[in-house]
Write a protein that holds these residues in place. Structure first.
Motif, PDB file in Angstrom:
ATOM      1  N   ALA A 161     -15.430   0.874   1.466  1.00 46.56           N
ATOM      2  CA  ALA A 161     -16.592   1.955   1.254  1.00 46.56           C
ATOM      3  C   ALA A 161     -17.632   1.188   2.105  1.00 46.56           C
ATOM      4  O   ALA A 161     -18.460   2.173   2.623  1.00 46.56           O
ATOM      5  N   GLU A 162     -17.783   0.024   2.491  1.00 45.59           N
ATOM      6  CA  GLU A 162     -18.674  -0.593   3.595  1.00 45.59           C
ATOM      7  C   GLU A 162     -18.458   0.106   4.803  1.00 45.59           C
ATOM      8  O   GLU A 162     -19.440   0.025   5.559  1.00 45.59           O
ATOM      9  N   GLU A 163     -17.275   0.518   5.133  1.00 42.74           N
ATOM     10  CA  GLU A 163     -16.798   1.100   6.323  1.00 42.74           C
ATOM     11  C   GLU A 163     -17.021   2.313   6.507  1.00 42.74           C
ATOM     12  O   GLU A 163     -16.736   3.195   7.404  1.00 42.74           O
ATOM     13  N   GLY A 164     -17.542   2.855   5.183  1.00 45.74           N
ATOM     14  CA  GLY A 164     -17.656   4.529   5.127  1.00 45.74           C
ATOM     15  C   GLY A 164     -16.210   5.055   4.736  1.00 45.74           C
ATOM     16  O   GLY A 164     -16.047   6.390   5.229  1.00 45.74           O
ATOM     17  N   LYS A 165     -15.155   4.337   4.200  1.00 44.65           N
ATOM     18  CA  LYS A 165     -13.763   4.951   4.144  1.00 44.65           C
ATOM     19  C   LYS A 165     -13.261   4.890   2.627  1.00 44.65           C
ATOM     20  O   LYS A 165     -14.076   4.242   1.751  1.00 44.65           O
ATOM     21  N   SER A 166     -12.280   5.699   2.405  1.00 41.76           N
ATOM     22  CA  SER A 166     -11.719   5.338   0.904  1.00 41.76           C
ATOM     23  C   SER A 166     -10.293   5.149   1.298  1.00 41.76           C
ATOM     24  O   SER A 166      -9.729   5.189   2.421  1.00 41.76           O
ATOM     25  N   ARG A 167      -9.527   4.675   0.245  1.00 46.19           N
ATOM     26  CA  ARG A 167      -8.094   4.429   0.377  1.00 46.19           C
ATOM     27  C   ARG A 167      -7.418   5.831   1.005  1.00 46.19           C
ATOM     28  O   ARG A 167      -6.459   5.755   1.476  1.00 46.19           O
ATOM     29  N   HIS A 168      -7.866   6.745   0.537  1.00 49.71           N
ATOM     30  CA  HIS A 168      -7.347   8.122   1.111  1.00 49.71           C
ATOM     31  C   HIS A 168      -7.250   8.367   2.319  1.00 49.71           C
ATOM     32  O   HIS A 168      -6.419   8.977   2.965  1.00 49.71           O
ATOM     33  N   ASP A 169      -8.360   7.854   2.937  1.00 44.46           N
ATOM     34  CA  ASP A 169      -8.442   7.986   4.441  1.00 44.46           C
ATOM     35  C   ASP A 169      -7.377   7.244   5.157  1.00 44.46           C
ATOM     36  O   ASP A 169      -6.834   7.736   5.939  1.00 44.46           O
ATOM     37  N   LEU A 170      -6.940   6.179   4.529  1.00 40.79           N
ATOM     38  CA  LEU A 170      -5.874   5.223   5.049  1.00 40.79           C
ATOM     39  C   LEU A 170      -4.520   5.900   4.529  1.00 40.79           C
ATOM     40  O   LEU A 170      -3.571   5.715   5.678  1.00 40.79           O
ATOM     41  N   GLY A 171      -4.342   6.503   3.446  1.00 40.36           N
ATOM     42  CA  GLY A 171      -3.061   6.681   2.968  1.00 40.36           C
ATOM     43  C   GLY A 171      -2.438   5.520   2.411  1.00 40.36           C
ATOM     44  O   GLY A 171      -2.841   4.276   2.452  1.00 40.36           O
ATOM     45  N   ARG A 172      -1.557   5.917   1.506  1.00 36.15           N
ATOM     46  CA  ARG A 172      -0.771   4.629   0.827  1.00 36.15           C
ATOM     47  C   ARG A 172      -0.291   3.412   1.451  1.00 36.15           C
ATOM     48  O   ARG A 172      -0.712   2.254   1.038  1.00 36.15           O
ATOM     49  N   GLU A 173       0.710   3.756   2.271  1.00 36.61           N
ATOM     50  CA  GLU A 173       1.373   2.612   3.184  1.00 36.61           C
ATOM     51  C   GLU A 173       0.001   1.687   3.934  1.00 36.61           C
ATOM     52  O   GLU A 173       0.371   0.621   3.755  1.00 36.61           O
ATOM     53  N   GLU A 174      -0.872   2.653   4.629  1.00 39.43           N
ATOM     54  CA  GLU A 174      -1.592   1.479   5.223  1.00 39.43           C
ATOM     55  C   GLU A 174      -2.708   0.972   4.308  1.00 39.43           C
ATOM     56  O   GLU A 174      -3.133  -0.033   4.654  1.00 39.43           O
ATOM     57  N   PHE A 175      -3.023   1.426   3.154  1.00 46.31           N
ATOM     58  CA  PHE A 175      -3.846   0.911   2.315  1.00 46.31           C
ATOM     59  C   PHE A 175      -3.150  -0.231   1.587  1.00 46.31           C
ATOM     60  O   PHE A 175      -3.803  -1.330   1.479  1.00 46.31           O
ATOM     61  N   VAL A 176      -1.920  -0.173   1.129  1.00 43.24           N
ATOM     62  CA  VAL A 176      -1.361  -1.504   0.566  1.00 43.24           C
ATOM     63  C   VAL A 176      -1.047  -2.690   1.830  1.00 43.24           C
ATOM     64  O   VAL A 176      -1.397  -3.814   1.511  1.00 43.24           O
ATOM     65  N   GLU A 177      -0.925  -2.421   2.874  1.00 43.58           N
ATOM     66  CA  GLU A 177      -0.776  -3.015   4.131  1.00 43.58           C
ATOM     67  C   GLU A 177      -2.224  -3.683   4.177  1.00 43.58           C
ATOM     68  O   GLU A 177      -2.314  -5.174   4.425  1.00 43.58           O
ATOM     69  N   ARG A 178      -3.351  -3.160   3.909  1.00 42.42           N
ATOM     70  CA  ARG A 178      -4.478  -3.582   4.028  1.00 42.42           C
ATOM     71  C   ARG A 178      -4.869  -4.745   2.917  1.00 42.42           C
ATOM     72  O   ARG A 178      -5.404  -5.600   3.245  1.00 42.42           O
ATOM     73  N   VAL A 179      -4.539  -4.406   1.889  1.00 41.65           N
ATOM     74  CA  VAL A 179      -4.466  -5.325   0.650  1.00 41.65           C
ATOM     75  C   VAL A 179      -3.824  -6.556   1.041  1.00 41.65           C
ATOM     76  O   VAL A 179      -4.407  -7.517   0.693  1.00 41.65           O
ATOM     77  N   TRP A 180      -2.479  -6.388   1.489  1.00 39.47           N
ATOM     78  CA  TRP A 180      -1.864  -7.529   1.927  1.00 39.47           C
ATOM     79  C   TRP A 180      -2.786  -8.503   2.822  1.00 39.47           C
ATOM     80  O   TRP A 180      -2.914  -9.737   2.548  1.00 39.47           O
ATOM     81  N   GLN A 181      -3.579  -7.943   3.768  1.00 37.70           N
ATOM     82  CA  GLN A 181      -4.220  -8.564   4.808  1.00 37.70           C
ATOM     83  C   GLN A 181      -5.400  -9.130   3.802  1.00 37.70           C
ATOM     84  O   GLN A 181      -5.769 -10.515   4.247  1.00 37.70           O
ATOM     85  N   TRP A 182      -6.085  -8.583   3.116  1.00 40.35           N
ATOM     86  CA  TRP A 182      -7.088  -9.275   2.217  1.00 40.35           C
ATOM     87  C   TRP A 182      -6.554 -10.302   1.535  1.00 40.35           C
ATOM     88  O   TRP A 182      -7.332 -11.342   1.534  1.00 40.35           O
ATOM     89  N   LYS A 183      -5.356 -10.067   1.043  1.00 38.57           N
ATOM     90  CA  LYS A 183      -4.786 -11.325   0.087  1.00 38.57           C
ATOM     91  C   LYS A 183      -4.639 -12.528   0.953  1.00 38.57           C
ATOM     92  O   LYS A 183      -4.678 -13.708   0.653  1.00 38.57           O
ATOM     93  N   ASP A 184      -4.183 -12.269   2.077  1.00 36.39           N
ATOM     94  CA  ASP A 184      -3.778 -13.551   3.106  1.00 36.39           C
ATOM     95  C   ASP A 184      -5.076 -14.160   3.461  1.00 36.39           C
ATOM     96  O   ASP A 184      -5.210 -15.303   3.887  1.00 36.39           O
ATOM     97  N   GLU A 185      -6.208 -13.294   3.622  1.00 37.07           N
ATOM     98  CA  GLU A 185      -7.381 -14.069   4.147  1.00 37.07           C
ATOM     99  C   GLU A 185      -8.255 -14.528   3.249  1.00 37.07           C
ATOM    100  O   GLU A 185      -8.732 -15.526   3.364  1.00 37.07           O
ATOM    101  N   TYR A 186      -8.319 -13.637   2.131  1.00 44.76           N
ATOM    102  CA  TYR A 186      -9.168 -14.059   1.249  1.00 44.76           C
ATOM    103  C   TYR A 186      -8.865 -14.547  -0.172  1.00 44.76           C
ATOM    104  O   TYR A 186      -9.325 -15.321  -1.017  1.00 44.76           O
ATOM    105  N   GLY A 187      -7.676 -14.106  -0.647  1.00 44.38           N
ATOM    106  CA  GLY A 187      -7.146 -14.310  -1.865  1.00 44.38           C
ATOM    107  C   GLY A 187      -6.433 -15.986  -1.973  1.00 44.38           C
ATOM    108  O   GLY A 187      -6.402 -16.615  -1.158  1.00 44.38           O
ATOM    109  N   GLY A 188      -6.520 -16.154  -3.411  1.00 43.65           N
ATOM    110  CA  GLY A 188      -5.794 -17.608  -3.365  1.00 43.65           C
ATOM    111  C   GLY A 188      -6.795 -18.727  -3.279  1.00 43.65           C
ATOM    112  O   GLY A 188      -6.196 -19.945  -3.200  1.00 43.65           O
TER     113      GLY A 188
END
Length: 875
Positions: free
Chosen positions: A109-136
């Motif tokens: 949302a800070e980038e002016g986008k929604s998950r629907h702009d990315l589509g399911r596959e790309e959004f899930v990949e984005r979540v994995w990236q977030w997990k690797d960078e910030y999660g845990g």
């Protein structure tokens, strides 16, 4: 007493003068991990002991609740490791479907986008990236706390192995008829845009509005009351009780639904309470769970009048309004038509909110996937009833049974993209195929096959945690060695969320073998005033701040010291400071003892070579070992911490070290014996303390003994040595010292002030302790011109003191006389009131009790002051 098999080197006394946790803890923990102390071996012949950590959310940060439970689990596993068990404490994280998806959607949302702009596959990949960078990051914080987890076995609920386990159990349950798809009323969050389970709904009292609305006309009318007027657009009946005489003439007839062009029937249903309100209720099957059941019984249509955002989708004037806007608009329209019979505002009533985003939950008819919990819950209840699983403390078993015995079918589908995708495929001819692990989908999208878009509730995968983390469904060495786990230690607040889920799935997947043998339930951490800690309140505390300020051991000891089974834990910064002081005391006293001859070199001398003081402390040591073991086995962390605190501070440092100083100063054989005894006591005491305060104890112990690490040292055993005679003897010494100390304080003498004294100890066991008594109490020999101005008879002995040069006797006598007069006046006033019948007849009980307390205190003061006056030197 101990059976340490580690390689030992010559001990050294090279300890810094002050303990600095910040310099010790990080490097020491890294050393433990590098040496593999926490790694379990599935091939070991040692008996297993297993705990799996309640997996924190990948989005989470360490809070005091985590620190509390992790401290207790760490204590359990450290002790078991020292006792010779092959100990596995398995770490990991939960993918936290809604919470994690929300994090990434906020980022988009800070980038002016929604998950629907990315589509399911790309959004899930984005979540994995977030997990690797910030999660845990919480896992790093657990290291900071000193958690002895087997990091080589770290798991994540979305990793390949656990995903396979999820698919496997879903298919098994599906084929056994225990998972099904159906249209039911669910809890819907219009903000998260997903179904949530009953236990993810938080209820709170909100100020709403109760309106009473007249349906129908004239004699064919009746009144219903509601707090959700907007749902009337979806009403398909009004229900009354079959025996309610007021409405019998209307049952089966049609009445006009206000604001619409529809008529709806009046139905008779026993669910309706004729004594509540008007005895008539509106029925909205698509927007209320009770109404849904009424609708099923009477074959009523279900009209959905809101979309997933909570926006009205029917009836012109209100179409497109938010549910709360529609509520006001509908009440206004009804008021204009004269159909509002009564209004009550504010009307406080319990309203469900999403536990994650706090949005008001909307009951909504929806097609979802469900677990048929009946047989699973029955097995979960029976496992506790037949003793296969013990809930501790036992009194919380009732809450467990209340839940599992009344559990509703569990909605497991979530309208999210992040999570385990439901392994169901729908074919072009209406086929429904469940795909298990290592199985190919039945067809491609080009051929008309589509996978169910929903994901599974996070609690579905975490319910598999005790066995999926060990490799199930494969028959792994870890699963064979470490399942079932020994203890599940968790807060009583998630007994419904997690404990019952794991019980159901564990018994089902593991052929009736329970997932854990004991459920140890803790309370919640609260502030020092007993209030719930919350980020929205100023009382929330970041445990890392306290660890940085006072050390991790201080935080751990404070938490353990408050941990009574099932009870909430108050904690304040002053208490952490006190625990820091305790760690410093252990450090300073151990350092002093080592500098003055404490050693573990050579065998422990025979009891016949020891002094009574030596035999006393060894007797107390063994009693403490037995006590601590019993408390551990009963999960009494507060009591075991208190026992260790009292033994270390009071008995070892305040009494044994002080009583032994004259022996050490004198040197010779007696000093060697006491030095070896003191070394033994410190060795065992540090072992006992290690599971709770691992950093300071390991540093001291390795210095004292030359051993490799307390983490892999042997746990102390009660040797059975007791010496009641020595305990009675030292008790007499303590009585003498305590009485003389009290007298000195009453006379205003400074602790270091020396006083001439004559000790008459002949015929008592105290004779052997005269030097120690004089050393502790600063009592000088009688000397020339000694005059006994005060005599204290105590413990069969007599202590005569010459105070002539130490206090102004006349001034002290005047002060005490003034205090005595005040106490006697207080007594007289209290007796007068209690002797007044008229006063007693009118005064409340608490006032009378308070006056009785004042009288008792005055009597106590009078006795004390007169005793002090008697002990003063005569003029």
């Amino acid at each position: 007493m101990t059976e340490n098999t580690q390689q030992q080197t010559a001990p050294t006394t090279e300890l810094p003068t002050q303990y600095a946790p910040a310099e010790v803890e990080g490097p020491l923990y890294q050393r433990w991990v590098e040496r593999g102390y926490f790694e379990a071996d599935a091939k070991s012949e040692k008996p297993p002991y297993t705990i799996v950590i309640p997996p924190p959310n990948v989005t989470g940060a360490l809070h005091l609740g985590h620190a509390f439970q992790v401290t207790l689990m760490d204590a359990l596993t450290r002790r078991k490791r020292m006792q010779g068990f092959e100990t596995l404490w398995l770490p990991g994280m939960d993918h936290a479907g809604i919470a994690t998806q929300n994090k990434v959607e906020q980022q988009l949302a800070e980038e002016g986008k929604s998950r629907h702009d990315l589509g399911r596959e790309e959004f899930v990949e984005r979540v994995w990236q977030w997990k690797d960078e910030y999660g845990g990051r919480i896992l790093g914080q657990l290291r900071r706390l000193g958690a002895g987890l087997d990091w080589s076995r770290e798991r994540f609920t979305m990793d390949e192995g656990l995903s396979k386990a999820v698919q496997k159990i879903f298919k098994d349950l599906y084929e056994d008829g225990l998972i099904y798809r159906a249209e039911r009323i669910i809890n819907w969050c219009p903000r998260c845009l997903t179904a949530i389970s009953d236990i993810e709904v938080e209820y709170q009292d909100d100020a709403g509005e109760l309106v009473s609305i007249r349906y129908g006309e004239g004699e064919d009318s009746l009144v219903v009351a509601t707090t959700r007027a907007e749902t009337m657009l979806g009403d398909t009946a009004v229900a009354v009780h079959p025996e309610d005489e007021r409405y019998k003439h209307l049952v089966g007839r049609q009445i006009k639904l206000p604001l619409t062009d529809r008529t709806i029937p009046v139905v008779a249903d026993e669910h309706v309470d004729p004594e509540f309100g008007t005895g008539a209720v509106k029925v909205t099957p698509a927007h209320d769970p009770n109404d849904f059941e009424i609708g099923r019984r009477h074959d009523l249509p279900s009209l959905t009048v809101m979309d997933e955002h909570g926006v009205i989708t029917v009836h012109g004037p209100f179409l497109g309004l938010d549910r709360f806007e529609a509520r006001s608009a509908i009440v206004g329209a009804l008021r204009e038509q004269g159909r509002i019979v009564a209004e009550k505002r504010p009307y406080m009533h319990s309203v469900g909110h999403c536990s994650r985003c706090k949005t008001t939950v909307e009951p909504r008819l929806s097609m979802q996937w469900w677990v048929k919990v009946g047989p699973l819950a029955q097995a979960a209840g029976d496992a506790v009833r037949d003793g296969s699983v013990e809930i501790h403390p036992k009194e919380l078993s009732r809450r467990y049974f209340d839940w599992v015995d009344n559990m509703h079918d569990w909605c497991i589908s979530r309208q999210l993209w992040w999570g385990h995708r439901i392994p169901i495929w729908y074919g072009p001819e209406g086929q429904v195929v469940c795909v298990g692990p290592d199985e190919e989908p039945p067809g491609t999208e080009a051929e008309g096959w589509k996978q169910d878009p929903d994901v599974l509730d996070t609690w579905f995968s975490s319910g598999l945690w005790p066995f999926s983390t060990l490799g199930w469904p494969e028959k792994t060495p870890d699963l064979a060695k470490f399942y079932s786990t020994d203890v599940l230690l968790t807060g009583h607040d998630i007994i419904f969320f997690w404990v019952a889920r794991m019980m159901m799935f564990g018994l089902y997947a593991m052929d009736g073998e329970v997932p854990f043998k004991t459920v140890a339930l803790t309370g919640l951490v609260r502030d020092e005033f007993g209030k719930k800690m919350s980020k929205s309140n100023p009382n929330a505390v970041d445990p890392l701040d306290w660890m940085n300020a006072y050390g991790s051991d201080a935080v751990r000891f404070t938490l353990a010291k408050g941990a009574n089974p099932g009870a909430d834990v108050p904690i304040g910064e002053d208490w952490v400071q006190a625990s820091r002081n305790f760690a410093n005391k252990i450090w300073n006293a151990t350092r002093f003892a080592m500098m003055n001859g404490a050693t573990i070199e050579g065998p422990l001398p025979d009891a016949s070579e020891m002094s009574a003081t030596d035999r006393w402390i060894l007797s107390r040591l063994n009693e403490t070992v037995a006590q601590v073991d019993a408390y551990y086995d009963d999960f009494q962390f507060a009591k075991l911490s208190e026992s260790l605190y009292h033994f270390a501070w009071d008995e070892v440092f305040a009494w044994y070290v002080e009583l032994s100083k004259t022996t050490f100063f004198a040197g010779g054989e007696g000093a060697k014996v006491s030095g070896r005894v003191l070394g033994e006591v410190l060795d065992v005491m540090l072992r006992l303390l290690h599971p709770i305060v691992p950093f300071v104890t390991d540093t001291l112990w390795t210095t004292l003994t030359g051993g490799e690490s307390l983490v892999i040292a042997d746990w102390p055993k009660d040797s059975g040595f007791r010496d009641e005679a020595a305990e009675r003897e030292i008790e007499l010494v303590q009585r003498v010292v305590t009485e003389v100390r009290r007298f000195r304080k009453e006379q205003g003498l400074q602790d270091a002030q020396k006083v001439p004294a004559r000790l008459t100890l002949a015929g008592t066991p105290l004779v052997a302790h005269e030097a120690a008594i004089r050393q502790i109490l600063r009592l000088q020999p009688e000397g020339e011109g000694f005059a006994a101005t005060a005599t204290l008879p105590v413990a069969g002995a007599e202590v005569a003191l010459d105070l002539s040069g130490t206090i102004d006797v006349e001034a002290e006598r005047k002060r005490l006389a003034k205090d005595l007069a005040a106490a006697e006046k207080e007594k007289a006033q209290a007796e007068a009131k209690l002797g007044n019948e008229a006063f007693l007849a009118k005064a409340p009980d608490n006032v009378v009790d308070k006056i009785k307390g004042r009288l008792a205190k005055a009597d106590e003061d009078i006795t004390r002051i007169r005793t002090q006056l008697e002990k003063l030197p005569q003029a």
